[in-house]
Scaffold this motif. Structure first.
Motif, PDB file in Angstrom:
ATOM      1  N   ALA A   1      38.891 -21.523  11.938  1.00 54.85           N
ATOM      2  CA  ALA A   1      39.669 -22.536  11.223  1.00 54.85           C
ATOM      3  C   ALA A   1      39.311 -23.933  11.717  1.00 54.85           C
ATOM      4  CB  ALA A   1      41.159 -22.267  11.392  1.00 54.85           C
ATOM      5  N   LYS A   2      39.114 -24.098  13.029  1.00 52.00           N
ATOM      6  CA  LYS A   2      38.724 -25.402  13.577  1.00 52.00           C
ATOM      7  C   LYS A   2      37.340 -25.799  13.080  1.00 52.00           C
ATOM      8  CE  LYS A   2      39.803 -24.696  18.023  1.00 52.00           C
ATOM      9  NZ  LYS A   2      39.927 -24.958  19.473  1.00 52.00           N
ATOM     10  N   THR A   3      36.425 -24.851  13.027  1.00 53.41           N
ATOM     11  CA  THR A   3      35.077 -25.133  12.532  1.00 53.41           C
ATOM     12  C   THR A   3      35.124 -25.605  11.082  1.00 53.41           C
ATOM     13  OG1 THR A   3      34.133 -23.494  14.022  1.00 53.41           O
ATOM     14  CG2 THR A   3      32.783 -24.148  12.148  1.00 53.41           C
ATOM     15  N   SER A   4      35.921 -24.925  10.280  1.00 58.52           N
ATOM     16  CA  SER A   4      36.051 -25.293   8.870  1.00 58.52           C
ATOM     17  C   SER A   4      36.686 -26.675   8.722  1.00 58.52           C
ATOM     18  CB  SER A   4      36.891 -24.250   8.139  1.00 58.52           C
ATOM     19  OG  SER A   4      37.102 -24.626   6.814  1.00 58.52           O
ATOM     20  N   ALA A   5      37.739 -26.942   9.493  1.00 60.35           N
ATOM     21  CA  ALA A   5      38.400 -28.246   9.437  1.00 60.35           C
ATOM     22  C   ALA A   5      37.445 -29.352   9.880  1.00 60.35           C
ATOM     23  CB  ALA A   5      39.657 -28.243  10.292  1.00 60.35           C
ATOM     24  N   GLN A   6      36.635 -29.085  10.891  1.00 54.45           N
ATOM     25  CA  GLN A   6      35.680 -30.084  11.374  1.00 54.45           C
ATOM     26  C   GLN A   6      34.614 -30.373  10.315  1.00 54.45           C
ATOM     27  OE1 GLN A   6      35.839 -31.794  14.480  1.00 54.45           O
ATOM     28  NE2 GLN A   6      34.401 -33.048  13.309  1.00 54.45           N
ATOM     29  N   LYS A   7      34.156 -29.339   9.620  1.00 59.92           N
ATOM     30  CA  LYS A   7      33.175 -29.539   8.550  1.00 59.92           C
ATOM     31  C   LYS A   7      33.764 -30.395   7.434  1.00 59.92           C
ATOM     32  CE  LYS A   7      30.431 -25.343   9.164  1.00 59.92           C
ATOM     33  NZ  LYS A   7      30.089 -24.043   8.578  1.00 59.92           N
ATOM     34  N   GLN A   8      35.020 -30.114   7.058  1.00 62.68           N
ATOM     35  CA  GLN A   8      35.668 -30.892   6.010  1.00 62.68           C
ATOM     36  C   GLN A   8      35.866 -32.333   6.452  1.00 62.68           C
ATOM     37  OE1 GLN A   8      39.219 -28.724   5.067  1.00 62.68           O
ATOM     38  NE2 GLN A   8      38.140 -27.199   3.845  1.00 62.68           N
ATOM     39  N   LEU A   9      36.203 -32.534   7.726  1.00 63.15           N
ATOM     40  CA  LEU A   9      36.368 -33.878   8.266  1.00 63.15           C
ATOM     41  C   LEU A   9      35.045 -34.635   8.242  1.00 63.15           C
ATOM     42  CD1 LEU A   9      38.074 -36.025   9.737  1.00 63.15           C
ATOM     43  CD2 LEU A   9      37.514 -34.857  11.866  1.00 63.15           C
ATOM     44  N   ASP A  10      33.978 -33.992   8.677  1.00 60.73           N
ATOM     45  CA  ASP A  10      32.659 -34.627   8.677  1.00 60.73           C
ATOM     46  C   ASP A  10      32.226 -34.997   7.263  1.00 60.73           C
ATOM     47  OD1 ASP A  10      32.584 -34.327  11.427  1.00 60.73           O
ATOM     48  OD2 ASP A  10      31.303 -32.534  11.363  1.00 60.73           O
ATOM     49  N   TYR A  11      32.490 -34.100   6.314  1.00 60.79           N
ATOM     50  CA  TYR A  11      32.123 -34.371   4.924  1.00 60.79           C
ATOM     51  C   TYR A  11      32.903 -35.574   4.381  1.00 60.79           C
ATOM     52  CZ  TYR A  11      31.609 -33.894  -0.094  1.00 60.79           C
ATOM     53  OH  TYR A  11      31.369 -34.145  -1.420  1.00 60.79           O
ATOM     54  N   ALA A  12      34.206 -35.615   4.637  1.00 65.15           N
ATOM     55  CA  ALA A  12      35.019 -36.729   4.153  1.00 65.15           C
ATOM     56  C   ALA A  12      34.569 -38.042   4.774  1.00 65.15           C
ATOM     57  CB  ALA A  12      36.497 -36.467   4.458  1.00 65.15           C
ATOM     58  N   LYS A  13      34.234 -38.022   6.061  1.00 63.34           N
ATOM     59  CA  LYS A  13      33.756 -39.237   6.723  1.00 63.34           C
ATOM     60  C   LYS A  13      32.427 -39.705   6.140  1.00 63.34           C
ATOM     61  CE  LYS A  13      36.077 -38.891  11.171  1.00 63.34           C
ATOM     62  NZ  LYS A  13      35.914 -38.724  12.619  1.00 63.34           N
ATOM     63  N   SER A  14      31.537 -38.768   5.833  1.00 65.91           N
ATOM     64  CA  SER A  14      30.252 -39.163   5.249  1.00 65.91           C
ATOM     65  C   SER A  14      30.444 -39.731   3.849  1.00 65.91           C
ATOM     66  CB  SER A  14      29.274 -37.984   5.229  1.00 65.91           C
ATOM     67  OG  SER A  14      29.668 -37.013   4.297  1.00 65.91           O
ATOM     68  N   GLU A  15      31.377 -39.161   3.087  1.00 69.60           N
ATOM     69  CA  GLU A  15      31.637 -39.672   1.734  1.00 69.60           C
ATOM     70  C   GLU A  15      32.236 -41.067   1.776  1.00 69.60           C
ATOM     71  OE1 GLU A  15      31.039 -38.299  -1.465  1.00 69.60           O
ATOM     72  OE2 GLU A  15      29.704 -37.123  -0.187  1.00 69.60           O
ATOM     73  N   ILE A  16      33.157 -41.291   2.693  1.00 68.30           N
ATOM     74  CA  ILE A  16      33.773 -42.626   2.780  1.00 68.30           C
ATOM     75  C   ILE A  16      32.756 -43.643   3.271  1.00 68.30           C
ATOM     76  CG2 ILE A  16      34.761 -42.661   5.114  1.00 68.30           C
ATOM     77  CD1 ILE A  16      37.381 -43.628   3.767  1.00 68.30           C
ATOM     78  N   ASP A  17      31.837 -43.240   4.136  1.00 66.48           N
ATOM     79  CA  ASP A  17      30.765 -44.142   4.579  1.00 66.48           C
ATOM     80  C   ASP A  17      29.867 -44.522   3.411  1.00 66.48           C
ATOM     81  OD1 ASP A  17      31.671 -44.209   7.181  1.00 66.48           O
ATOM     82  OD2 ASP A  17      30.261 -42.674   7.890  1.00 66.48           O
ATOM     83  N   LYS A  18      29.571 -43.568   2.536  1.00 64.76           N
ATOM     84  CA  LYS A  18      28.745 -43.852   1.349  1.00 64.76           C
ATOM     85  C   LYS A  18      29.424 -44.880   0.454  1.00 64.76           C
ATOM     86  CE  LYS A  18      26.576 -39.310   0.961  1.00 64.76           C
ATOM     87  NZ  LYS A  18      26.522 -38.088   0.129  1.00 64.76           N
ATOM     88  N   ILE A  19      30.726 -44.708   0.236  1.00 62.45           N
ATOM     89  CA  ILE A  19      31.474 -45.628  -0.625  1.00 62.45           C
ATOM     90  C   ILE A  19      31.479 -47.018  -0.006  1.00 62.45           C
ATOM     91  CG2 ILE A  19      33.783 -46.193  -1.479  1.00 62.45           C
ATOM     92  CD1 ILE A  19      34.236 -43.185  -1.848  1.00 62.45           C
ATOM     93  N   ARG A  20      31.729 -47.095   1.289  1.00 63.30           N
ATOM     94  CA  ARG A  20      31.809 -48.399   1.949  1.00 63.30           C
ATOM     95  C   ARG A  20      30.452 -49.092   2.006  1.00 63.30           C
ATOM     96  NH1 ARG A  20      36.099 -46.654   6.650  1.00 63.30           N
ATOM     97  NH2 ARG A  20      37.922 -46.741   5.280  1.00 63.30           N
ATOM     98  N   SER A  21      29.376 -48.328   2.073  1.00 63.68           N
ATOM     99  CA  SER A  21      28.056 -48.942   2.116  1.00 63.68           C
ATOM    100  C   SER A  21      27.625 -49.472   0.746  1.00 63.68           C
ATOM    101  CB  SER A  21      27.015 -47.952   2.642  1.00 63.68           C
ATOM    102  OG  SER A  21      26.810 -46.913   1.717  1.00 63.68           O
ATOM    103  N   GLN A  22      28.209 -48.952  -0.325  1.00 64.51           N
ATOM    104  CA  GLN A  22      27.881 -49.405  -1.671  1.00 64.51           C
ATOM    105  C   GLN A  22      28.554 -50.723  -2.018  1.00 64.51           C
ATOM    106  OE1 GLN A  22      28.967 -46.197  -4.240  1.00 64.51           O
ATOM    107  NE2 GLN A  22      27.187 -44.964  -3.709  1.00 64.51           N
ATOM    108  N   THR A  23      29.655 -51.035  -1.355  1.00 66.26           N
ATOM    109  CA  THR A  23      30.386 -52.258  -1.688  1.00 66.26           C
ATOM    110  C   THR A  23      29.943 -53.429  -0.885  1.00 66.26           C
ATOM    111  OG1 THR A  23      32.148 -51.685  -0.135  1.00 66.26           O
ATOM    112  CG2 THR A  23      32.459 -51.091  -2.439  1.00 66.26           C
TER     113      THR A  23
END
Length: 77
Positions: free
Chosen positions: A55-77
């Protein structure tokens, strides 16, 4: 058109920030449990019994994915 894109990206960014907080809380909660403990993890619309480590591994993967997506959005603006 630019304001529509800007507002949709800000809404997406807000949702990702909420997801990041949710995953951080999940990781903290799972870390407080003993490793021999079983937990339920949501997969789709169903819950499955799993170990805290999985469960921790899965939560960490989801956290990493969300952080990468938010970084993409912030880099576009």
């Amino acid at each position: 058109m630019a304001t529509t894109t800007s507002s949709s990206s800000s809404v997406r960014e807000f949702e990702l920030e909420k997801e990041i907080k949710r995953q951080e809380v999940s990781l903290d909660e799972l870390s407080s449990l003993s490793s021999s403990r079983s937990v339920y993890q949501k997969n789709g619309n169903l819950f499955f019994l799993t170990s805290t480590e999985k469960a921790k591994t899965s939560a960490q993967k989801q956290l990493d994915y969300a952080k990468s997506e938010i970084d993409k959005i912030r880099s576009q603006t």
